[in-house]
Design an enzyme around this catalytic site. Sequence first.
Site, PDB file in Angstrom:
ATOM      1  N   GLN A 204       0.824  -1.201   0.000  1.00  0.00           N
ATOM      2  CA  GLN A 204       0.000   0.000   0.000  1.00  0.00           C
ATOM      3  C   GLN A 204       0.857   1.248   0.000  1.00  0.00           C
ATOM      4  O   GLN A 204       0.342   2.355  -0.065  1.00  0.00           O
ATOM      5  CB  GLN A 204      -0.865   0.040   1.268  1.00  0.00           C
ATOM      6  CG  GLN A 204      -1.971  -0.973   1.302  1.00  0.00           C
ATOM      7  CD  GLN A 204      -2.665  -0.989   2.658  1.00  0.00           C
ATOM      8  OE1 GLN A 204      -2.471  -1.915   3.423  1.00  0.00           O
ATOM      9  NE2 GLN A 204      -3.465   0.013   2.958  1.00  0.00           N
ATOM     10  N   PHE A 235      -6.102  -3.944   3.300  1.00  0.00           N
ATOM     11  CA  PHE A 235      -6.833  -3.549   4.508  1.00  0.00           C
ATOM     12  C   PHE A 235      -5.964  -2.924   5.587  1.00  0.00           C
ATOM     13  O   PHE A 235      -6.304  -2.965   6.762  1.00  0.00           O
ATOM     14  CB  PHE A 235      -7.597  -4.752   5.085  1.00  0.00           C
ATOM     15  CG  PHE A 235      -8.355  -5.533   4.062  1.00  0.00           C
ATOM     16  CD1 PHE A 235      -9.455  -4.968   3.435  1.00  0.00           C
ATOM     17  CD2 PHE A 235      -7.957  -6.805   3.681  1.00  0.00           C
ATOM     18  CE1 PHE A 235     -10.157  -5.668   2.456  1.00  0.00           C
ATOM     19  CE2 PHE A 235      -8.638  -7.507   2.705  1.00  0.00           C
ATOM     20  CZ  PHE A 235      -9.743  -6.938   2.092  1.00  0.00           C
ATOM     21  N   GLU A 239       0.507  -1.793   4.645  1.00  0.00           N
ATOM     22  CA  GLU A 239       0.963  -0.409   4.707  1.00  0.00           C
ATOM     23  C   GLU A 239       2.437  -0.350   5.096  1.00  0.00           C
ATOM     24  O   GLU A 239       3.253   0.202   4.375  1.00  0.00           O
ATOM     25  CB  GLU A 239       0.110   0.393   5.702  1.00  0.00           C
ATOM     26  CG  GLU A 239       0.497   1.861   5.731  1.00  0.00           C
ATOM     27  CD  GLU A 239      -0.479   2.739   6.498  1.00  0.00           C
ATOM     28  OE1 GLU A 239      -1.613   2.304   6.764  1.00  0.00           O
ATOM     29  OE2 GLU A 239      -0.097   3.874   6.842  1.00  0.00           O
ATOM     30  N   ARG A 317      -5.683   7.409  17.233  1.00  0.00           N
ATOM     31  CA  ARG A 317      -6.959   7.380  16.513  1.00  0.00           C
ATOM     32  C   ARG A 317      -8.046   6.695  17.346  1.00  0.00           C
ATOM     33  O   ARG A 317      -9.230   6.997  17.201  1.00  0.00           O
ATOM     34  CB  ARG A 317      -6.818   6.736  15.131  1.00  0.00           C
ATOM     35  CG  ARG A 317      -8.015   7.027  14.223  1.00  0.00           C
ATOM     36  CD  ARG A 317      -7.782   6.585  12.787  1.00  0.00           C
ATOM     37  NE  ARG A 317      -7.243   7.643  11.937  1.00  0.00           N
ATOM     38  CZ  ARG A 317      -7.974   8.488  11.209  1.00  0.00           C
ATOM     39  NH1 ARG A 317      -9.285   8.430  11.233  1.00  0.00           N
ATOM     40  NH2 ARG A 317      -7.400   9.414  10.480  1.00  0.00           N
ATOM     41  N   ARG A 349      -7.846  -1.228   8.575  1.00  0.00           N
ATOM     42  CA  ARG A 349      -9.106  -0.540   8.281  1.00  0.00           C
ATOM     43  C   ARG A 349      -9.745   0.076   9.541  1.00  0.00           C
ATOM     44  O   ARG A 349     -10.332  -0.628  10.351  1.00  0.00           O
ATOM     45  CB  ARG A 349     -10.073  -1.534   7.660  1.00  0.00           C
ATOM     46  CG  ARG A 349     -11.170  -0.908   6.830  1.00  0.00           C
ATOM     47  CD  ARG A 349     -11.960  -2.003   6.153  1.00  0.00           C
ATOM     48  NE  ARG A 349     -12.763  -1.501   5.048  1.00  0.00           N
ATOM     49  CZ  ARG A 349     -13.374  -2.280   4.156  1.00  0.00           C
ATOM     50  NH1 ARG A 349     -13.261  -3.575   4.227  1.00  0.00           N
ATOM     51  NH2 ARG A 349     -14.085  -1.749   3.189  1.00  0.00           N
ATOM     52  N   PHE A 351      -7.892   1.804  11.747  1.00  0.00           N
ATOM     53  CA  PHE A 351      -6.658   2.306  12.340  1.00  0.00           C
ATOM     54  C   PHE A 351      -6.831   2.722  13.808  1.00  0.00           C
ATOM     55  O   PHE A 351      -6.460   3.807  14.205  1.00  0.00           O
ATOM     56  CB  PHE A 351      -6.207   3.513  11.498  1.00  0.00           C
ATOM     57  CG  PHE A 351      -4.735   3.814  11.524  1.00  0.00           C
ATOM     58  CD1 PHE A 351      -3.826   3.038  10.835  1.00  0.00           C
ATOM     59  CD2 PHE A 351      -4.250   4.910  12.225  1.00  0.00           C
ATOM     60  CE1 PHE A 351      -2.465   3.346  10.836  1.00  0.00           C
ATOM     61  CE2 PHE A 351      -2.893   5.228  12.234  1.00  0.00           C
ATOM     62  CZ  PHE A 351      -1.997   4.441  11.533  1.00  0.00           C
ATOM     63  N   THR A 449      -3.870  11.736  10.528  1.00  0.00           N
ATOM     64  CA  THR A 449      -3.628  12.655  11.650  1.00  0.00           C
ATOM     65  C   THR A 449      -2.187  13.175  11.613  1.00  0.00           C
ATOM     66  O   THR A 449      -1.853  14.149  12.243  1.00  0.00           O
ATOM     67  CB  THR A 449      -3.917  11.972  12.995  1.00  0.00           C
ATOM     68  OG1 THR A 449      -3.158  10.760  13.070  1.00  0.00           O
ATOM     69  CG2 THR A 449      -5.394  11.651  13.099  1.00  0.00           C
ATOM     70  N   ALA A 518      -6.037   5.377   5.443  1.00  0.00           N
ATOM     71  CA  ALA A 518      -6.859   6.391   6.094  1.00  0.00           C
ATOM     72  C   ALA A 518      -8.046   6.792   5.218  1.00  0.00           C
ATOM     73  O   ALA A 518      -8.521   7.926   5.285  1.00  0.00           O
ATOM     74  CB  ALA A 518      -6.027   7.624   6.475  1.00  0.00           C
ATOM     75  N   GLU A 720     -12.914   3.122   5.287  1.00  0.00           N
ATOM     76  CA  GLU A 720     -12.918   2.621   6.657  1.00  0.00           C
ATOM     77  C   GLU A 720     -14.248   2.742   7.403  1.00  0.00           C
ATOM     78  O   GLU A 720     -14.616   1.842   8.157  1.00  0.00           O
ATOM     79  CB  GLU A 720     -11.834   3.359   7.463  1.00  0.00           C
ATOM     80  CG  GLU A 720     -10.448   3.088   6.929  1.00  0.00           C
ATOM     81  CD  GLU A 720      -9.401   3.988   7.550  1.00  0.00           C
ATOM     82  OE1 GLU A 720      -8.620   3.500   8.373  1.00  0.00           O
ATOM     83  OE2 GLU A 720      -9.378   5.183   7.229  1.00  0.00           O
TER      84      GLU A 720
END
Lengths: 774, 490
Positions: A204, A235, A239, A317, A349, A351, A449, A518, A720
């Site tokens: 990702q 998902f 990442e 988060r 997904r 996070f 964020t 995100a 998400e």
Amino acid sequence: MSERIVGGVHEARVHDSAHKHVTGAAVYVDDIPEPARTVQVHIGQSARAHARLVRMDLDAVRRAPGVVAVLTAADIPGVNDLSAVHAHDEPVFAVDKVMFAGQALFAVAAETRLQARRAAALAVVEYADLPPVLDTDTARAAGDLVWPIGRMQRGDAPAALARAPRRLQGRMTIGGQEHFYLEGMVALAVPGEDGDVLVHCSTQHPSEGQLLIAQVLGVPSHAVTVECRRMGGAFGGKETHANLFAAVAALVARATGRPAKCRLDRDDDMIMTGKRHDFTIDYEVGFDETGVIKAVAMDFASRCGWSADLSGPVNDRALFHADNCYFYENVRLACFPCRTNMVSATAFRGFGGPQGVVAAERVIEEVAFALGLDPLDVRKRNFYGRAERNLTPYHQAIEDNIIHELVEELERTSNYRARRDEIRAWNRTSRWQRRGLALTPVKFGISFTMTAYNQAGALLHVYRDGSIQLNHGGTEMGQGLYVKVAQVVAEELQVDIDRIRLTATNTSKVPNTSATAASSGSDLNGMAAQAAARTIKERLTAFAAARAQASAEEVVWLPGRIRVKGEEILFDKLVHDAYFARIQLSATGFYATPKIHWSREEGRGRPFYYYAYGAACSEVTVDTLTGEHRVDRVDILHDVGRSLNPAIDLGQVEGGFIQGMGWLTMEELWWDADGRLRTHAPSTYKIPCASDRPPVFNVRLMEGVANREPTIHRSKAVGEPPLMLAISVLHAISDAVASIADHKLPPRLDPPATPEKVLAAIERLRASDSGGAP
Amino acid sequence: MRDSIEFLLGHERRSLRGVDPTLTVLDYLRSHEHRKGTKEGCAEGDCGACTVVLARPAGGRLDYRAVNACIQFVPTLDGCQLLTVEDLQGPDGELHPVQRALVEAHGSQCGFCTPGFVMSLFPLWRAGGGATRAEIADRLAGNLCRCTGYGPILAAAERLAETPGATAHLLGREVEVLAQLEALADDRSTLLIEDGDRRFLAPATLEALADLLLAHPGATVLAGSTDVGLWVTKQDRRLETIIWLGRVAELREIRASAEAIEIGAGVTCADGMAALAAEWPDMGEVYRRYASPPIRNTATIGGNIANGSPIGDSAPLLIAAGATLVLRRGRQRRRLPLEDFFLAYGKQDRRPDELVEAVIVPRRRPEQRFRAYKISKRFDQDISAVLGAFTITLDGGTVREARIAYGGMAATPKRAAAAEASLRGRAWAEPTVRAAMAALAQDFSPITDMRASAGYRLQVARNLLLKAWLETSGHSAETRLVGDRSLAHV
Ligand SMILES: Cc1cc2nc3c(=O)[nH]c(=O)nc-3n(C[C@H](O)[C@H](O)[C@H](O)COP(=O)(O)OP(=O)(O)OC[C@H]3O[C@@H](n4cnc5c(N)ncnc54)[C@H](O)[C@@H]3O)c2cc1C
Ligand code: FES
Ligand code: FES
């Protein structure tokens, strides 16, 4: 001439690769024809969760048939670290110490996969065991955090709790989740000249892969290219956790001069790569007799595993979503990202957001039970106001609140009240089965964020024949990003979408991109691609205007053509002429999300550009003898602003819901006392299958709710938020269980609501209510 | 002896010699044939990404079955037509109806699962489509999709019959394919594939099979490969001699007599379940949830017994029904009550040169009440945490005999002797049932593992007995969440 282009925005366009998916023609990394002399890589893993490495004897590995190379930390030319957040705590290969069972110790490259795997098994590794830390309480007591404590507060929670007419406290645990992308981790590294390497990787985040591979190889980023056409699901799991396999493949390619592929077996994938964080949450809530919350205090502790990875922002988060849709007059939130001797938990997904929302809904449920109210009424009483009572625990004012009307509508269309009465009556006559109903809302903040990540680039070429090639930094993992962005470009240039060829995400085309994560993919890349298309459009407009001696305003873009001073010129012709007039037909586009900022130290800012909303109403039936349940009906109303592609968005909503339902009901990660994951294959880790889809499943996208912010065609992110709609299933089960004690006692059902957990809750209520066996 | 594996890949004839006997069909397709449409998602039969279709002649037509390519060995293709996702598209690129229906319904997102779904749906399409949602979901129990939530896939499956597309290239050649496969099936010689000191033997008759096992004691008997396949893909076990029973027609027979049904060791779960369910209805319910169609299409009931697993579903079902196992060594046969076959964990009463030949399941008598329940985290395709099977023989309102067997409660599938004794001769009524529930603690001390804790296992084992009583004692309350709920109170 048709009056509308084919494949513009807001059209329910089929996924760009659908034909290839169904014919088997879609190429995933493992399907790329292997270059001659490709070696296969297997990674030797730690058998212990926490130990000093006393000795690692790899002679037998080196001598094994077919082995080409064996690499350890000593063979890393650059830096032995893959920490994406620069915590320097994530060696490619362990040195001196192992931190989880499954940690990479060495890589073996052989002529075949089987040879590599067999050779790796010959390693002789001596460990001196250390006690593994496997729970948050121990980690917190030892002060061993992977990231500093995060805090958010507003008002004076301790004082308000003390003052509140009613007060309650409790603890809950929320299980983690394995991504179970269908395509496991895979990377193919092809060495080039001058130490260059091209890595095809299911990732990702190609740009971060590039940066870290370069760091590990000790070369500048310009020597590394990472490419990804598509992933077979991600998902969040790909990442940061794809980087290890990309780096190892690149290392082997560099060391052997041969192409190197590292593709994981499913069990290795599940053991070696991160999962959704599980959390233990201590909560305290003060409220009045009407159910209005006066104060909330919550401590979120998560098992982050051995390294920081993304755990800091994931924990943050969770706090950002610990309010869900509710205004907390006084609030104090803290997160404790705990180091444990487990695989590093990572993005998944939502996070951390979903865990925050689950906690918020538990608090609501507690209040409702304490007062004997319908949880939905408690929810509504605590909704953020439209203009007042709209300040979040992180001091962002909510400006786009539509939860009131959204929930009203769903309450009506799902017939919530009448069904609730009917179910209550039914339960009174049913001894062994109980039904439950719950309607839960979702608000989800959109933006990374980490403010810097909210940028994107695109590259657009228009060729002399009028065909168009589009590239952007976003990656395709099935979410339909490519088709959505292509729709944006088609709309902008008023051409049919077939004209546009999407090309693989590649770090040499668009540099310094952010992860596709995100939920931001189409927001960011759509805007960047639109900017690129606009640049070209402006150039073509200027050219056409100049040639016709008209003003730019006199050039009208119509489907497949332009009109200027009464003359219509086909797009092909326009492009052809522009080329000969030496007009540049290639452009980049760039976008940075406006308005957002965030200070973790102060716990203040506007981290989110906007919010996405949704709500779901779920009905279940529970077998009180076994704890099994069945989801009978689900109604969803979800906000995607003005959808770029309603078919794709519906797919995201449904898929996200089912994935969330799996997380909260059947998916259970199970580590043994030695810290080894024992649910590392689909035989032991169960994700929902076809029959788990509720037989009645009414999903609607909310209409007439364009994004208040000028996002791409006023759409909203969709990746998400829908996952959290599944919290309604958890609460419906809880509602069914609560009927055992006539809804007087809160079931405090901690997810995942496996048959075992549900039966335990039933037994607890039975024991404390009337007493006695079923 | 024949030394080449003969089959059709699509419509091309293949004769393979000298292949690795445990090369999986999946690896063969991807590495040798460069057919990359078939995917690997787990290499253990649990995700369906590798689903392919095998056609075999049966009763003058082609019988199409989905199977998991990841755990089937290439020699077991002998005599089949192997169809993969690449075979479905028409020669001019037109999509097959299954493919088209999926595209039109937005049935793929990442697409990695999609070829597997296409192939799982193909036999359904060939059978004319028109299945109910529940039947379709059963068909797809072995295909995981992590993206779509299944809705669009189910919707596509509902429209198979109406969806046009390329079909002539397949249907138009079925007669020809059938003739070719029937010709292959006529060969009665033993297939022998050798690779160094490893060999794969596939005899065509029962006698030859029994003799080969005598000659190679300790050889791995291969039936449906749904255990053995994983030994190779997951444990990298080296199997020196494999003797496959898949070509032995006698073992695929189901013989019904007035008293009993005899199920040959080669009968797959898919083929055996209907016969068993006709007598013991809940067996159908359990087999419907046992693994998935592609697994059930190869997994044999015999293999499910022979492997001795304490969590296999067949054993407790058949023990409760009073089944007898038939073992064969050369020309000798012996019989034993099924429960006596399981000696200890991993240890069965079978000599290394002995074969499981059949299991004989008595017909259910009218005074026998039978119930069976499978408990797992997911309803479909999940290994049981506990399986409870109950045969209560009633004499009016009194229990004449109780046969209660559980899986997942001990190191072997096991009868609940204490609970049975506490019921025998007593009224089939709540107090006796409660006493028997309590007695289960003497029968079992289950373990805690990732599927369930010891405490839950014991408790649910008890509650299942209660449920069996509820369903057989004149109550009418709903007791079942899934499956054919009309079976609860018959
Ligand atoms: C995805 C998946 C899901 C599953 N789900 C379930 C489930 O829900 N319930 C359940 O009970 N099981 C389940 N299983 C287990 C599996 O299906 C069974 O154990 C299966 O029945 C074994 O039969 P087989 O024909 O495939 O045997 P094989 O794998 O071919 O052989 C199994 C064992 O039995 C021996 N054997 C086989 N036949 C004979 C014979 N005639 N004589 C002597 N020895 C013999 C073999 O040598 C081997 O030791 C599942 C397996 C998979 C892969
Ligand atoms: S690869 Fe998962 S079932 Fe075969
Ligand atoms: S479409 Fe991704 S797994 Fe099914």
